[in-house]
Design a protein around this motif. Structure first.
Motif, PDB file in Angstrom:
ATOM      1  N   THR A 270      -8.038  17.485  -7.351  1.00  0.00           N
ATOM      2  CA  THR A 270      -9.003  16.500  -7.834  1.00  0.00           C
ATOM      3  C   THR A 270     -10.434  16.829  -7.423  1.00  0.00           C
ATOM      4  O   THR A 270     -11.381  16.287  -7.990  1.00  0.00           O
ATOM      5  N   SER A 271     -10.597  17.713  -6.427  1.00  0.00           N
ATOM      6  CA  SER A 271     -11.937  18.173  -6.051  1.00  0.00           C
ATOM      7  C   SER A 271     -12.400  19.353  -6.895  1.00  0.00           C
ATOM      8  O   SER A 271     -13.515  19.851  -6.710  1.00  0.00           O
ATOM      9  N   CYS A 272     -11.533  19.808  -7.797  1.00  0.00           N
ATOM     10  CA  CYS A 272     -11.837  20.940  -8.694  1.00  0.00           C
ATOM     11  C   CYS A 272     -12.226  22.194  -7.920  1.00  0.00           C
ATOM     12  O   CYS A 272     -13.152  22.928  -8.315  1.00  0.00           O
ATOM     13  N   GLU A 273     -11.516  22.447  -6.831  1.00  0.00           N
ATOM     14  CA  GLU A 273     -11.766  23.664  -6.059  1.00  0.00           C
ATOM     15  C   GLU A 273     -11.145  24.849  -6.797  1.00  0.00           C
ATOM     16  O   GLU A 273      -9.980  24.795  -7.191  1.00  0.00           O
ATOM     17  N   PRO A 274     -11.871  25.931  -6.982  1.00  0.00           N
ATOM     18  CA  PRO A 274     -11.330  27.083  -7.710  1.00  0.00           C
ATOM     19  C   PRO A 274     -10.327  27.872  -6.879  1.00  0.00           C
ATOM     20  O   PRO A 274     -10.337  27.818  -5.649  1.00  0.00           O
ATOM     21  N   LEU A 275      -9.476  28.578  -7.582  1.00  0.00           N
ATOM     22  CA  LEU A 275      -8.571  29.551  -6.965  1.00  0.00           C
ATOM     23  C   LEU A 275      -8.739  30.847  -7.745  1.00  0.00           C
ATOM     24  O   LEU A 275      -8.477  30.894  -8.944  1.00  0.00           O
ATOM     25  N   LEU A 276      -9.184  31.895  -7.065  1.00  0.00           N
ATOM     26  CA  LEU A 276      -9.440  33.160  -7.733  1.00  0.00           C
ATOM     27  C   LEU A 276      -8.443  34.220  -7.293  1.00  0.00           C
ATOM     28  O   LEU A 276      -8.396  34.606  -6.128  1.00  0.00           O
ATOM     29  N   ARG A 277      -7.612  34.647  -8.231  1.00  0.00           N
ATOM     30  CA  ARG A 277      -6.661  35.739  -8.030  1.00  0.00           C
ATOM     31  C   ARG A 277      -5.805  35.543  -6.787  1.00  0.00           C
ATOM     32  O   ARG A 277      -5.615  36.455  -5.984  1.00  0.00           O
ATOM     33  N   GLY A 278      -5.268  34.350  -6.664  1.00  0.00           N
ATOM     34  CA  GLY A 278      -4.322  34.089  -5.580  1.00  0.00           C
ATOM     35  C   GLY A 278      -2.956  34.640  -5.930  1.00  0.00           C
ATOM     36  O   GLY A 278      -2.746  35.247  -6.983  1.00  0.00           O
ATOM     37  N   ASP A 279      -1.995  34.427  -5.037  1.00  0.00           N
ATOM     38  CA  ASP A 279      -0.609  34.794  -5.327  1.00  0.00           C
ATOM     39  C   ASP A 279       0.303  33.676  -4.841  1.00  0.00           C
ATOM     40  O   ASP A 279      -0.163  32.591  -4.469  1.00  0.00           O
ATOM     41  N   GLU A 280       1.609  33.928  -4.837  1.00  0.00           N
ATOM     42  CA  GLU A 280       2.563  32.878  -4.487  1.00  0.00           C
ATOM     43  C   GLU A 280       2.424  32.390  -3.053  1.00  0.00           C
ATOM     44  O   GLU A 280       2.894  31.285  -2.726  1.00  0.00           O
ATOM     45  N   ASP A 281       1.799  33.167  -2.190  1.00  0.00           N
ATOM     46  CA  ASP A 281       1.642  32.778  -0.788  1.00  0.00           C
ATOM     47  C   ASP A 281       0.262  32.215  -0.463  1.00  0.00           C
ATOM     48  O   ASP A 281       0.000  31.825   0.677  1.00  0.00           O
ATOM     49  N   THR A 282      -0.620  32.147  -1.458  1.00  0.00           N
ATOM     50  CA  THR A 282      -1.970  31.642  -1.217  1.00  0.00           C
ATOM     51  C   THR A 282      -1.933  30.143  -0.932  1.00  0.00           C
ATOM     52  O   THR A 282      -1.314  29.373  -1.682  1.00  0.00           O
ATOM     53  N   GLU A 283      -2.573  29.725   0.134  1.00  0.00           N
ATOM     54  CA  GLU A 283      -2.620  28.304   0.481  1.00  0.00           C
ATOM     55  C   GLU A 283      -3.685  27.599  -0.350  1.00  0.00           C
ATOM     56  O   GLU A 283      -4.821  28.048  -0.450  1.00  0.00           O
ATOM     57  N   TYR A 284      -3.288  26.492  -0.953  1.00  0.00           N
ATOM     58  CA  TYR A 284      -4.197  25.691  -1.761  1.00  0.00           C
ATOM     59  C   TYR A 284      -3.711  24.249  -1.657  1.00  0.00           C
ATOM     60  O   TYR A 284      -2.569  23.957  -1.988  1.00  0.00           O
ATOM     61  N   SER A 285      -4.557  23.362  -1.181  1.00  0.00           N
ATOM     62  CA  SER A 285      -4.120  21.998  -0.899  1.00  0.00           C
ATOM     63  C   SER A 285      -4.920  20.989  -1.707  1.00  0.00           C
ATOM     64  O   SER A 285      -5.840  21.341  -2.453  1.00  0.00           O
ATOM     65  N   GLY A 286      -4.565  19.728  -1.538  1.00  0.00           N
ATOM     66  CA  GLY A 286      -5.231  18.652  -2.255  1.00  0.00           C
ATOM     67  C   GLY A 286      -4.370  18.093  -3.355  1.00  0.00           C
ATOM     68  O   GLY A 286      -3.417  18.723  -3.819  1.00  0.00           O
ATOM     69  N   GLU A 287      -4.689  16.891  -3.787  1.00  0.00           N
ATOM     70  CA  GLU A 287      -3.924  16.240  -4.847  1.00  0.00           C
ATOM     71  C   GLU A 287      -4.175  16.931  -6.180  1.00  0.00           C
ATOM     72  O   GLU A 287      -5.321  17.217  -6.546  1.00  0.00           O
ATOM     73  N   VAL A 288      -3.112  17.181  -6.916  1.00  0.00           N
ATOM     74  CA  VAL A 288      -3.224  17.838  -8.215  1.00  0.00           C
ATOM     75  C   VAL A 288      -3.935  16.919  -9.203  1.00  0.00           C
ATOM     76  O   VAL A 288      -3.706  15.706  -9.219  1.00  0.00           O
ATOM     77  N   GLU A 289      -4.795  17.486 -10.026  1.00  0.00           N
ATOM     78  CA  GLU A 289      -5.628  16.706 -10.942  1.00  0.00           C
ATOM     79  C   GLU A 289      -4.848  16.095 -12.106  1.00  0.00           C
ATOM     80  O   GLU A 289      -4.972  14.915 -12.402  1.00  0.00           O
ATOM     81  N   LEU A 290      -4.035  16.898 -12.788  1.00  0.00           N
ATOM     82  CA  LEU A 290      -3.386  16.434 -14.009  1.00  0.00           C
ATOM     83  C   LEU A 290      -2.043  15.753 -13.737  1.00  0.00           C
ATOM     84  O   LEU A 290      -1.266  16.227 -12.905  1.00  0.00           O
ATOM     85  N   PRO A 291      -1.733  14.665 -14.456  1.00  0.00           N
ATOM     86  CA  PRO A 291      -0.416  14.023 -14.308  1.00  0.00           C
ATOM     87  C   PRO A 291       0.737  14.984 -14.575  1.00  0.00           C
ATOM     88  O   PRO A 291       1.757  14.939 -13.895  1.00  0.00           O
ATOM     89  N   TYR A 292       0.570  15.866 -15.552  1.00  0.00           N
ATOM     90  CA  TYR A 292       1.603  16.868 -15.848  1.00  0.00           C
ATOM     91  C   TYR A 292       1.878  17.730 -14.629  1.00  0.00           C
ATOM     92  O   TYR A 292       3.028  18.006 -14.281  1.00  0.00           O
ATOM     93  N   GLY A 293       0.810  18.162 -13.956  1.00  0.00           N
ATOM     94  CA  GLY A 293       0.964  18.974 -12.764  1.00  0.00           C
ATOM     95  C   GLY A 293       1.650  18.227 -11.631  1.00  0.00           C
ATOM     96  O   GLY A 293       2.437  18.807 -10.877  1.00  0.00           O
ATOM     97  N   LYS A 294       1.367  16.938 -11.515  1.00  0.00           N
ATOM     98  CA  LYS A 294       1.999  16.137 -10.465  1.00  0.00           C
ATOM     99  C   LYS A 294       3.511  16.065 -10.664  1.00  0.00           C
ATOM    100  O   LYS A 294       4.273  16.179  -9.699  1.00  0.00           O
TER     101      LYS A 294
END
Length: 319
Positions: A79-103
């Motif tokens: 929901t903070s619209c933080e970007p993720l650039l070329r991460g992978d399956e182990d990249t840490e990324y936190s925060g509430e997901v923006e889209l209901p579909y994603g939730k």
């Protein structure tokens, strides 16, 4: 064991599911492919066919393997619209997901992975893993049809919302389906390697400047399609708000279909990309189709379908 496997594909009449069924039916180690989909059988609609029920059925019926199709939307953007650039399956990324579909996808992923290792009714063990798809294109991709219709309505001009430095992954539907086939087979053969794992879908489709990828797909089908201009965020945000006001005022008499909302707009303009070879390392995945082949196959389908495409209807449909 070979030749005796029966595969069940839930949602097997869908865009990706249909291709999975097609590829599974070509494998000589599979005895039968079954499809469970509300489109295929109307009586299925009376059942609540959610992920929890699928897992419960696996345990009761002693189905030892489950491959779940998720989405990159289960990770973000948040929901903070933080970007993720070329991460992978182990990249840490936190925060509430923006889209209901994603939730909903994130919730389903969690229960699927938590179910890995559960005991089955026959004393066996359930093994699960997850595949995360991204923007999937190819034959029968509805979003490409809609974009093409909009471009034709604007004399071939394809405008775009995302900033030029935005990165997004696109994957051809045939390669997404092929990854599913390989992952499902190797979950059986090498459960110690794949069980409990998450894999991103990928191929050699360019990930930078997604609007250029869409342009190449559409212009390959129709050379008259050309790149238009960038629509600023503030302008689209105002259009969305104006549309909401008009919808509220006219709702007793007319309910125009919402074409975009702010959470989806935020997602579109946020870079969210990954770069990985995990599927290759774990189960030997290699794309069946190159970017050039994928683009050609998509263009051929779009050209063939163009004559039957109706003009875009942005406001007449009720919810």
């Amino acid at each position: 064991m070979d030749g005796a496997w029966v595969y069940l594909v839930t949602g097997g009449c869908g865009f990706v599911g249909e291709r999975i069924v097609e590829l599974l039916s070509q494998q000589d180690y599979i005895k039968e492919v079954r499809v469970f989909d509300s489109v295929a059988r109307e009586e299925v609609e009376k059942f609540s066919t959610g992920t929890e029920n699928v897992l419960r059925a696996c345990c009761v019926l002693s189905i030892p393997f489950l491959l779940y199709t998720s989405s990159i939307a289960a990770v973000g953007p948040n929901t903070s619209c933080e970007p993720l650039l070329r991460g992978d399956e182990d990249t840490e990324y936190s925060g509430e997901v923006e889209l209901p579909y994603g939730k909903t996808k994130a919730m389903a992923e969690r229960i699927v992975l938590e179910a890995n290792g559960k005991k089955l009714s026959n004393g066996g063990t359930l093994r699960t893993c997850v595949i995360r798809a991204n923007t999937v294109y190819g034959e029968k991709a509805a979003f490409l049809q809609e974009l093409y219709l909009l471009a034709r309505a604007r004399n071939g001009v394809l405008n775009y919302l995302e900033p030029e430095n935005t990165e997004r992954n696109h994957t051809y539907v045939g390669n997404v389906a092929w990854m599913h086939v390989l992952a499902a087979r190797n979950l059986q053969l090498k459960p110690e390697q794949l069980a409990g794992q998450v894999y991103y879908c990928y191929d050699d489709t360019p990930s930078r400047k997604g609007f250029l990828v869409r342009l190449q797909l559409l212009s390959s089908a129709d050379p008259s399609v050309r790149l238009g201009s960038h629509i600023p965020y503030w302008k689209m945000w105002l259009v969305i708000q104006l549309h909401r006001v008009i919808r509220a005022i006219l709702s007793p008499f007319w309910r125009p279909q919402p074409f975009l909302n702010v959470p989806l707009l935020n997602t579109i303009v946020t870079s969210f990309s990954f770069e990985t070879d995990k599927a290759s390392r774990h189960f030997g995945y290699k794309p069946l189709f190159t970017w050039q082949e994928s683009r050609l196959r998509t263009a051929q389908w779009l050209r063939a379908a163009a004559g039957s495409l109706a003009a875009p209807q942005l406001h007449g449909k009720k919810n």
